[in-house]
Design an enzyme around this catalytic site. Structure first.
Site, short mmCIF file in Angstrom:
data_model
loop_
_atom_site.label_atom_id
_atom_site.label_comp_id
_atom_site.label_asym_id
_atom_site.label_seq_id
_atom_site.Cartn_x
_atom_site.Cartn_y
_atom_site.Cartn_z
CB CYS A 43 -0.94 0.00 1.19
SG CYS A 43 -1.97 -1.46 1.23
CG ASN A 83 -7.11 -1.16 0.87
OD1 ASN A 83 -6.28 -0.96 0.01
ND2 ASN A 83 -6.79 -1.46 2.11
CG HIS A 123 -3.40 3.05 1.73
ND1 HIS A 123 -3.94 2.69 0.50
CD2 HIS A 123 -3.51 1.95 2.52
CE1 HIS A 123 -4.34 1.44 0.57
NE2 HIS A 123 -4.09 0.96 1.78
O1 UT7 Z 1 -4.29 -1.62 3.02
C1 UT7 Z 1 -3.39 -1.74 4.07
C2 UT7 Z 1 -3.58 -2.93 4.88
N1 UT7 Z 1 -4.92 -3.22 5.27
C3 UT7 Z 1 -5.55 -2.50 6.22
O2 UT7 Z 1 -5.12 -1.45 6.66
C4 UT7 Z 1 -6.82 -3.08 6.76
C5 UT7 Z 1 -6.83 -2.97 8.24
N2 UT7 Z 1 -7.95 -3.67 8.89
C6 UT7 Z 1 -9.24 -3.33 8.71
O3 UT7 Z 1 -9.58 -2.47 7.94
C7 UT7 Z 1 -10.25 -4.01 9.59
O4 UT7 Z 1 -9.58 -4.78 10.56
C8 UT7 Z 1 -11.27 -4.92 8.84
C9 UT7 Z 1 -12.22 -4.06 8.02
C10 UT7 Z 1 -10.54 -5.88 7.94
C11 UT7 Z 1 -12.09 -5.69 9.84
O5 UT7 Z 1 -12.77 -4.77 10.71
P1 UT7 Z 1 -12.65 -4.92 12.30
O6 UT7 Z 1 -13.51 -3.88 12.87
O7 UT7 Z 1 -11.19 -4.89 12.65
O8 UT7 Z 1 -13.27 -6.32 12.54
P2 UT7 Z 1 -12.63 -7.57 13.33
O9 UT7 Z 1 -11.66 -8.28 12.45
O10 UT7 Z 1 -12.17 -7.10 14.67
O11 UT7 Z 1 -13.91 -8.44 13.52
C12 UT7 Z 1 -15.04 -8.00 14.28
C13 UT7 Z 1 -16.17 -9.00 14.09
C14 UT7 Z 1 -15.70 -10.44 14.19
O12 UT7 Z 1 -16.75 -11.17 14.78
P3 UT7 Z 1 -16.69 -11.56 16.35
O13 UT7 Z 1 -15.42 -12.33 16.54
O14 UT7 Z 1 -16.70 -10.25 17.08
O15 UT7 Z 1 -17.94 -12.37 16.54
C15 UT7 Z 1 -15.53 -10.86 12.77
O16 UT7 Z 1 -15.66 -12.23 12.59
O17 UT7 Z 1 -16.70 -8.86 12.75
C16 UT7 Z 1 -16.65 -10.11 12.09
N3 UT7 Z 1 -16.42 -9.87 10.68
C17 UT7 Z 1 -17.42 -9.61 9.80
N4 UT7 Z 1 -18.76 -9.54 9.97
C18 UT7 Z 1 -19.49 -9.24 8.87
C19 UT7 Z 1 -15.25 -9.82 10.00
N5 UT7 Z 1 -15.45 -9.54 8.70
C20 UT7 Z 1 -16.80 -9.42 8.56
C21 UT7 Z 1 -17.63 -9.13 7.46
N6 UT7 Z 1 -18.96 -9.05 7.65
N7 UT7 Z 1 -17.15 -8.92 6.20
#
Ligand code: UT7
Length: 331
Positions: free
Chosen positions: A116, A288, A258
């Site tokens: 990125c 992204n 980014h």
């Molecule tokens: O481009 C440079 C590198 N990439 C980034 O900078 C991305 C950085 N990370 C992120 O943007 C975020 O971590 C994500 C968007 C990928 C995920 O969001 P989050 O708020 O960090 O979610 P999480 O991984 O902490 O998950 C929260 C909950 C989990 O459920 P439980 O364990 O709380 O029951 C996940 O399983 O949300 C669940 N979850 C989803 N639910 C619905 C994860 N992905 C999804 C989804 N739809 N697509």
């Protein structure tokens, strides 16, 4: 690099696939929903390539527009740098495919892998190259077909990434009193190799039926861990740039971060105390796009008149590796 270096962004361009994929599309085959995606990422829709669209074809399309804006022809370009993690092929470089399509003569062309942060790395390298006096007009490109490495069955990544490309012509200027790269940083720290990576397909884990069956040719991401690191690193980048460049947030007309996640971007904006209209975002429309996100934003801002000669613009990026980079530019 803290000495101001004369350089001019003499043209920009972008290329986005026509196919628009709204969040509702994922509801059909993944356990996710539009509300979750909007609230957790800021994404409403993204673009995915169709048959015939590739990293190089998007890169060439964006480059032609950048060259036209610069009032040049492809034959004026004397170096091509393509930042990508989704190359046209393993071999040769995507930059070679771009050269073949764009130029009537051989020019040096190479790829740069910094995820990125790739476009900011490319812009800093392009500036250094024009500063040597050996090159007049360098094409810096960020181009990605993220769908080539994203697992459609992984809801943690499938909803996040999009395809697209952006390009900028970096031209030599005799001094740093006008358009210039005022301050820049590039850095990398390899500890991110287990939180954002593609396990197979390289020399460490060769492609085999097992790696295909296990889906190891796709991106794996510990989103929460990357998120925490991205927020912290963006804060550090902003603090370091303001203090080392001797400017305040008020001096900067526009910050182009980014487009990783709207919440990560918002956190950097709050750190700087900026009004919403001084931090550019388009993640709602494109998701992204990794190394392509900053040059796509840059082109939108240049063409919309959001950046004019004399304005200060700050680019900040953080990504896989980990890598990070910033560039404070006077337009
Ligand atoms: O481009 C440079 C590198 N990439 C980034 O900078 C991305 C950085 N990370 C992120 O943007 C975020 O971590 C994500 C968007 C990928 C995920 O969001 P989050 O708020 O960090 O979610 P999480 O991984 O902490 O998950 C929260 C909950 C989990 O459920 P439980 O364990 O709380 O029951 C996940 O399983 O949300 C669940 N979850 C989803 N639910 C619905 C994860 N992905 C999804 C989804 N739809 N697509």
């Amino acid at each position: 690099m803290h000495k101001p270096l004369g350089m001019k962004i003499s043209g920009t361009g972008r290329a986005l696939p026509e196919r628009v994929v709204p969040n509702s599309e994922f509801e059909k085959y993944l356990e996710t929903n539009d509300k979750w995606i909007r609230e957790r990422t800021g994404i409403v829709e993204r673009r995915f390539v169709s048959e015939g669209e590739t990293t190089a074809s998007l890169a060439v399309d964006a480059s032609r527009k950048a060259i036209e804006m610069a009032g040049l022809t492809p034959d004026d370009i004397d170096l091509i740098i393509v930042a990508t993690i989704t190359p046209e092929a393993i071999l040769p470089s995507t930059a070679c495919f771009v050269q073949q399509e764009l130029c009537n003569k051989p020019v040096p062309a190479f790829d740069l892998v910094a995820a990125c942060s790739g476009f900011v790395y490319a812009l800093i390298n392009a500036t250094a190259m024009v500063q040597t006096g050996a090159y007049k007009h360098v094409l810096a490109i960020g181009a990605e077909v993220m769908t080539a490495i994203t697992d459609p069955e992984d809801r943690g990544t499938a909803i996040l990434f999009g395809d697209g490309a952006g390009a900028a012509v970096i031209s030599a200027t005799p001094d740093a009193d006008g358009p210039a790269l005022l301050h820049s940083t590039m850095s990398a720290e390899g500890s991110g190799d287990s939180v954002l990576f593609v396990p197979a397909g390289g020399s460490r884990v060769r492609t085999s039926q097992m790696t295909l069956d296990e889906r190891l040719h796709y991106v794996k991401m510990n989103g929460r861990e990357v998120y925490k690191r991205a927020v912290k690193r963006n804060h550090d980048l902003v603090d370091q740039t303001l203090s080392e460049a001797g400017v305040t947030a008020d001096d900067i007309k526009l910050v182009i971060p980014h487009q990783s996640n709207l919440r990560i971007v918002e956190s950097a904006r709050e750190r700087m105390g900026l009004a919403p209209d001084r931090m550019y975002t388009n993640i709602d429309r494109y998701g992204n796009t990794s190394g392509a996100s900053i040059p796509i934003c840059l082109d939108e801002c240049m063409r919309a008149g959001r950046l004019e000669p004399g304005d200060l613009c700050l680019l900040i990026a953080f990504g896989a590796g980990f890598t990070w980079a910033s560039a404070l530019i006077r337009i």
